[in-house]
Design a protein around this motif. Structure first.
Motif, PDB file in Angstrom:
ATOM      1  N   TYR A 179      -6.864   3.906   8.240  1.00 33.51           N
ATOM      2  CA  TYR A 179      -7.214   4.676   7.045  1.00 33.51           C
ATOM      3  C   TYR A 179      -5.955   5.227   6.353  1.00 33.51           C
ATOM      4  O   TYR A 179      -5.838   5.201   5.129  1.00 33.51           O
ATOM      5  CB  TYR A 179      -8.139   5.842   7.413  1.00 33.51           C
ATOM      6  CG  TYR A 179      -9.607   5.487   7.476  1.00 33.51           C
ATOM      7  CD1 TYR A 179     -10.256   4.929   6.387  1.00 33.51           C
ATOM      8  CD2 TYR A 179     -10.345   5.723   8.642  1.00 33.51           C
ATOM      9  CE1 TYR A 179     -11.610   4.612   6.442  1.00 33.51           C
ATOM     10  CE2 TYR A 179     -11.693   5.409   8.705  1.00 33.51           C
ATOM     11  CZ  TYR A 179     -12.328   4.844   7.605  1.00 33.51           C
ATOM     12  OH  TYR A 179     -13.663   4.531   7.665  1.00 33.51           O
ATOM     13  N   TRP A 216      -4.603   4.445   2.667  1.00 33.63           N
ATOM     14  CA  TRP A 216      -4.347   5.489   1.663  1.00 33.63           C
ATOM     15  C   TRP A 216      -2.927   5.358   1.122  1.00 33.63           C
ATOM     16  O   TRP A 216      -2.706   5.423  -0.090  1.00 33.63           O
ATOM     17  CB  TRP A 216      -4.551   6.867   2.293  1.00 33.63           C
ATOM     18  CG  TRP A 216      -4.847   7.961   1.302  1.00 33.63           C
ATOM     19  CD1 TRP A 216      -6.062   8.462   0.977  1.00 33.63           C
ATOM     20  CD2 TRP A 216      -3.893   8.683   0.508  1.00 33.63           C
ATOM     21  NE1 TRP A 216      -5.935   9.454   0.037  1.00 33.63           N
ATOM     22  CE2 TRP A 216      -4.613   9.614  -0.280  1.00 33.63           C
ATOM     23  CE3 TRP A 216      -2.510   8.634   0.378  1.00 33.63           C
ATOM     24  CZ2 TRP A 216      -3.992  10.474  -1.172  1.00 33.63           C
ATOM     25  CZ3 TRP A 216      -1.881   9.494  -0.517  1.00 33.63           C
ATOM     26  CH2 TRP A 216      -2.616  10.407  -1.283  1.00 33.63           C
ATOM     27  N   SER A 252      -1.725   4.471  -2.719  1.00 33.85           N
ATOM     28  CA  SER A 252      -0.908   5.429  -3.455  1.00 33.85           C
ATOM     29  C   SER A 252       0.447   4.844  -3.854  1.00 33.85           C
ATOM     30  O   SER A 252       0.862   4.927  -4.999  1.00 33.85           O
ATOM     31  CB  SER A 252      -0.700   6.688  -2.614  1.00 33.85           C
ATOM     32  OG  SER A 252       0.173   7.583  -3.270  1.00 33.85           O
ATOM     33  N   LEU A 273      -8.253   4.942  -3.982  1.00 28.28           N
ATOM     34  CA  LEU A 273      -7.950   6.239  -3.366  1.00 28.28           C
ATOM     35  C   LEU A 273      -9.213   7.071  -3.176  1.00 28.28           C
ATOM     36  O   LEU A 273      -9.408   7.721  -2.145  1.00 28.28           O
ATOM     37  CB  LEU A 273      -6.946   7.008  -4.226  1.00 28.28           C
ATOM     38  CG  LEU A 273      -5.481   6.620  -4.110  1.00 28.28           C
ATOM     39  CD1 LEU A 273      -4.650   7.373  -5.141  1.00 28.28           C
ATOM     40  CD2 LEU A 273      -4.955   6.889  -2.719  1.00 28.28           C
ATOM     41  N   ILE A 319     -11.295   5.457  -0.302  1.00 30.71           N
ATOM     42  CA  ILE A 319     -10.672   5.703   1.005  1.00 30.71           C
ATOM     43  C   ILE A 319     -10.820   7.169   1.394  1.00 30.71           C
ATOM     44  O   ILE A 319     -11.153   7.504   2.540  1.00 30.71           O
ATOM     45  CB  ILE A 319      -9.184   5.293   0.974  1.00 30.71           C
ATOM     46  CG1 ILE A 319      -9.056   3.782   0.770  1.00 30.71           C
ATOM     47  CG2 ILE A 319      -8.474   5.704   2.264  1.00 30.71           C
ATOM     48  CD1 ILE A 319      -7.667   3.332   0.354  1.00 30.71           C
ATOM     49  N   SER A 320     -10.617   8.062   0.429  1.00 37.01           N
ATOM     50  CA  SER A 320     -10.728   9.497   0.711  1.00 37.01           C
ATOM     51  C   SER A 320     -12.156   9.863   1.101  1.00 37.01           C
ATOM     52  O   SER A 320     -12.379  10.702   1.992  1.00 37.01           O
ATOM     53  CB  SER A 320     -10.284  10.303  -0.513  1.00 37.01           C
ATOM     54  OG  SER A 320      -8.927  10.034  -0.817  1.00 37.01           O
ATOM     55  N   TYR A 330      -5.183  14.616   2.721  1.00 38.43           N
ATOM     56  CA  TYR A 330      -5.168  13.623   1.649  1.00 38.43           C
ATOM     57  C   TYR A 330      -6.567  13.434   1.067  1.00 38.43           C
ATOM     58  O   TYR A 330      -6.743  13.297  -0.165  1.00 38.43           O
ATOM     59  CB  TYR A 330      -4.649  12.285   2.179  1.00 38.43           C
ATOM     60  CG  TYR A 330      -3.138  12.166   2.175  1.00 38.43           C
ATOM     61  CD1 TYR A 330      -2.353  12.864   1.274  1.00 38.43           C
ATOM     62  CD2 TYR A 330      -2.496  11.306   3.067  1.00 38.43           C
ATOM     63  CE1 TYR A 330      -0.979  12.738   1.267  1.00 38.43           C
ATOM     64  CE2 TYR A 330      -1.116  11.164   3.069  1.00 38.43           C
ATOM     65  CZ  TYR A 330      -0.357  11.884   2.165  1.00 38.43           C
ATOM     66  OH  TYR A 330       1.006  11.748   2.153  1.00 38.43           O
ATOM     67  N   ALA A 331      -7.572  13.380   1.953  1.00 40.90           N
ATOM     68  CA  ALA A 331      -8.938  13.196   1.471  1.00 40.90           C
ATOM     69  C   ALA A 331      -9.367  14.366   0.585  1.00 40.90           C
ATOM     70  O   ALA A 331      -9.964  14.174  -0.487  1.00 40.90           O
ATOM     71  CB  ALA A 331      -9.887  13.045   2.653  1.00 40.90           C
TER      72      ALA A 331
END
Length: 925
Positions: free
Chosen positions: A492, A496, A500, A509, A512-513, A536-537
């Motif tokens: 994961y 990410w 990015s 993004l 994935i988040s 990040y999420a």
């Protein structure tokens, strides 16, 4: 007879016919090595063209020079470091003189000790050090013939060494039918056929009858002056055939015709002699004992086999040597399959299973035509040993052969997966893709199918940041969750990071988040990886304010995270510190990882961490250290042939305000990154453009670039570009764009109560405030930024405040801030901003002369000289500098002499005065 004729009046001295210029070049190489210089040359040309003869000339010319020899062997291409071991074997007694990490690396790859697989560039540095150390006693000539058949690991190491030689009294001379991939870019010389006159003279020297002129000319033309063809093709022909040209002018390809000439000689030999030649052809080490013991198992009687000789095709001495490599290939290619298998089986039986298990396994595989699980297992164990030595290409070859011989269907999928992974890490993406497909087709479980998909995802990712990789990695991570949650989490994060840094695809993004947000919580305390993923999420799904507490936890955890974890995925977490506007710890994690990567010699990973350190170093105004990082990146690119990331160089040249250099680099980056779908690279180039033109006071161009940057999904670059957008828009009179950018900046900076965030925010608010509020905001920005390490941002705050004061007719106070800005810009090396401040000072009525940039007082130094000088100034010894920069200590010493001359000093003790250190200017990490 070979391609030599006696030189009149020189007794036994010989010269190569028609090779005067080539021999002169080789003589110059040897002469240069004797005077302490290094030389590299790749001779390439078709079989029989005379490369081996030229290598032999170089050896004869090297009186008083130690000669090391190695030869590539086609059947040894799968044995990692075989050619390198052959070359270095005479020097292994000197291993104790190398630094311990280098010594252990060489001992590991040569099978002299057990241990973890060393990075191949640490092995390369060890070889460079070994050659350099040996050359202290006597100049070295290293000769590698048939380089096209070197194993890949040896070719990579020697290619690296060749690119780093400078002042070691070492010559590397390669002979190759073609330019090997890992030697491309090295000095080279194509060996062509002899001229017509020399070709006719050579032909006349081996023909017993006078040839008709037309026949002679046609033969010279058809052979294209190939010396071996001219020497070999007339063999075995009668006087009548020679005189009439019969039998000489067959229409097949020249190498085939030469081999046919050899085959005719081979076929004339007794059966036992032919079988002995086949044993020698299949045994690549040329070890007489092995050849004779295998021959004995095949019932070959030495006296019988050699009774009539070998017609000069094979000789027995300290090694078994073929007259020419084409003899070996002719013997092996013409043999019957059953004879080849019998010979390989005999060689496997006499090869020591303890001392040389991999060569034994390869012989067993060559003796096997049907699936054989025992042999497949042997090859699998050989692959494990190859990987343990760092021979990824060899491991992939062993695993591919193991797969072909597998009986156990359950093992086929696992072996295909292992082979795909090894091929991927060895850089053979096409083979890895095919093997992943085989693994998928043979999979006996969903977990195996998922792992095959994961390999395909990594292949796509390795092919370059692009739109395809992140969704593939996302799917792989989701499918991995039921089987291996830790691997799923790592996947994961890579997904990410790819979204990015690569295509910067907002949709990817978000997806994935969202998937990360749905992960079940880990039992017990969250790991560092968990915190990074969660932050990040949240950043994408909930925004900066909600994500901030988790971002801070992740940053704190990263500081003490296990290095083995950081080495796997920290490149994707490098931006966390900047996202929370913590300037003083931006360099901490990349510097920590960089130290380990450098020590391990992991050049493939080094550019990522150099970039992670280079950006905050540039933002801090430490341009000398940033330039050293760029120089190190370029040195890595030169050594590995892998293009370097340009982000640090882009930022540095933009901050320096060098328009011609920066604009050319920006344009090239946008073109290259855009073509490859690497939109993060485009965003970095546009951010650099905004900085450059704000410094040059070309606000319309700065505005356009900043607006393009802030549209990027890359949170970090778009965050940094907002202040550039506010300044450019305010100065260009675009109030709507300026206020919109300020609102976005407030969203990212306001929740972060750091001096960096609040200082930038206050400076930007001041630009858009009325007179009553502006002065206080400027003073707050200066106060806040003075507590950071970001000297360029502080200088810009003084500049903007001084410009505002001048326009408000407060000239006296304006001069104070403009003078401070001008002096800071000048000392840092920000030429465009310094000129902008100087013009403002002139407008206040203050006379000011252009000052020479203090950072440029040593610009007579090349980037590499400056980097070496800074490292030595910071206390590193020559061997430590050599290890850091992948050079030999002798080359470091040579560069230091140039540095001393240019700086007008006599010793390393004077470097601190010649290169004064600013507050945080250090290259030692």
């Amino acid at each position: 007879m070979d391609q030599r004729t006696r030189a009149a009046g020189h007794g036994e001295n010989t010269r190569l016919l028609g090779r005067a210029s080539e021999c002169a070049l080789l003589d110059q190489m040897i002469a240069a090595v004797r005077t302490g210089e290094s030389r590299v040359l790749v001779l390439h040309g078709p079989p029989g063209i005379g490369k081996s003869a030229l290598l032999a000339h170089a050896e004869r010319a090297a009186a008083g020079v130690q000669v090391l020899r190695a030869g590539g062997v086609e059947s040894e291409m799968e044995l990692a470091f075989a050619a390198l071991h052959q070359l270095c074997a005479p020097l292994l007694g000197r291993l104790g003189n190398l630094p311990e990490p280098q010594r252990e690396a060489l001992e590991t790859v040569f099978g002299m000790r057990a241990g973890p697989a060393p990075e191949r560039f640490l092995v390369a540095l060890a070889v460079l050090g070994l050659l350099s150390e040996a050359s202290e006693e006597s100049p070295l000539l290293c000769v590698v013939d048939d380089a096209q058949w070197m194993d890949r690991a040896s070719a990579q190491i020697l290619g690296f060494v060749a690119r780093r030689l400078l002042a070691e009294s070492v010559a590397l001379l390669f002979g190759s039918r073609r330019r090997p991939q890992d030697l491309i870019g090295l000095p080279e010389l194509e060996i062509a056929g002899l001229g017509d006159a020399d070709a006719r003279a050579l032909l006349d020297s081996v023909t017993h009858a006078r040839l008709d002129r037309h026949i002679s000319e046609r033969l010279v033309a058809e052979t294209q002056g190939n010396p071996l063809a001219l020497l070999e093709l007339p063999r075995g022909l009668s006087v009548t055939q020679m005189a009439g040209g019969l039998g000489l002018l067959r229409g097949d390809a020249l190498p085939g015709r030469i081999e046919q000439s050899f085959l005719a000689r081979i076929e004339a030999l007794p059966e036992q002699t032919r079988l002995l030649l086949l044993v020698a052809a299949a045994e690549p080490t040329g070890h007489p004992d092995l050849v004779w013991r295998a021959a004995e198992r095949l019932g070959i009687v030495p006296a019988t086999a050699l009774a009539a000789g070998t017609d000069g095709l094979l000789s027995f001495d300290a090694r078994v040597i073929f007259h020419h490599p084409l003899v070996r290939s002719a013997v092996y290619g013409a043999a019957r399959q059953r004879d080849r298998r019998a010979v390989h089986l005999a060689l496997a039986e006499v090869t020591d299973a303890q001392a040389d298990p991999d060569r034994r396994a390869w012989h067993l595989a060559s003796a096997t035509t049907v699936p054989d699980e025992a042999v497949a297992a042997e090859l699998e164990r050989s692959a494990d040993r190859a990987q343990a030595r760092g021979g990824l290409a060899a491991a992939a070859a062993f695993l591919q052969r193991s797969l072909a011989l597998s009986v156990d269907t359950a093992r086929r999928a696992e072996r295909a997966l292992s082979a795909a992974d090894a091929s991927l890490r060895a850089g053979d993406l096409d083979a890895a893709r095919k093997l992943a497909d085989i693994a998928d087709g043979n999979a006996r479980s969903e977990f195996q199918r998922v792992r095959a998909h994961l390999v395909r995802s990594h292949i796509t990712f390795a092919a370059g940041f692009n739109n395809e990789a992140p969704p593939m990695l996302l799917e792989a991570a989701q499918r991995l969750e039921p089987f291996d949650m830790d691997l799923a989490r790592e996947t994961y994060l890579i997904a990410w990071g790819g979204a990015s840094y690569g295509a910067a695809n907002r949709e990817s993004l978000v997806a994935i988040s969202r998937a990360i947000g749905n992960l079940p919580p880990r039992e017990g305390s969250p790991s560092v990886l968990d915190l990074v993923l969660e932050s990040y999420a949240l950043l994408i799904s909930e925004g900066r304010t909600t994500a901030l507490p988790t971002l801070r936890k992740a940053v704190s955890a990263l500081t003490d995270a296990p290095l083995q974890d950081l080495l796997k995925w920290s490149w994707a977490a490098n931006g966390l510190v900047a996202l929370i506007w913590e300037d003083r710890i931006m360099t901490r994690t990349p510097a920590r990882v960089l130290e380990v990567v450098r020590a391990a010699g992991a050049l493939a990973d080094l550019p990522v961490y150099l970039h992670a350190l280079g950006i905050p170093t540039s933002l801090s105004g430490e341009f000398g250290a940033a330039a050293a990082i760029v120089a190190e990146s370029e040195a890595v690119a030169a050594a590995t042939g892998v293009p370097m990331t340009q982000h640090t160089k882009l930022l540095l040249t933009a901050l320096q305000g060098r328009e011609a250099e920066a604009s050319a680099l920006i344009a090239a980056t946008i073109e290259e990154a855009g073509a490859g779908g690497q939109l993060a690279g485009v965003a970095s180039a546009q951010w650099a453009t905004a900085i450059l033109y704000n410094g040059l006071a070309d606000y319309e161009r700065a505005l356009s670039a900043a607006q393009a940057t802030t549209l990027s999904a890359n949170a970090l670059v778009s965050q940094w570009a907002l202040s550039e957008l506010v300044e450019a828009a305010a100065r260009a009179g675009n109030d709507a764009a300026a206020h919109g950018a300020l609102e976005d900046l407030a969203v990212t900076a306001e929740p972060c109560d750091t001096d960096w965030a609040q200082g930038i925010l206050s400076r930007c608010r001041a630009l858009l405030s009325d007179d009553a509020a502006a002065a206080g905001l400027y003073r707050e920005a200066i106060e806040r930024l003075s507590r950071t390490v970001l000297r360029p941002e502080l200088a810009r705050a003084h500049l903007l405040y001084g410009e505002w004061l001048r326009r408000d007719r407060q000239r006296t106070e304006a001069r104070t801030h403009l003078r401070t800005a001008y002096e800071m810009f000048t000392s840092i090396g920000m030429e465009a901003f310094a000129e902008r401040a100087r013009r403002e000072l002139l407008a206040t009525g203050e006379a000011v002369r252009k000052r020479r940039n203090e950072a440029a007082t040593n610009e007579g130094l090349t980037p590499q000289e400056r980097q070496i000088a800074l490292l030595v100034r910071d206390g590193l010894s020559n061997p430590e500098v050599a290890a850091r920069l992948f050079l030999s200590p002798r080359t470091v010493e040579w560069h230091l002499r140039q540095v001393f001359t240019k700086l007008g000093i006599g010793s390393r003790k004077q470097l601190p005065d010649a290169l004064p250190r600013s507050e945080s200017d250090s290259t030692t990490g």
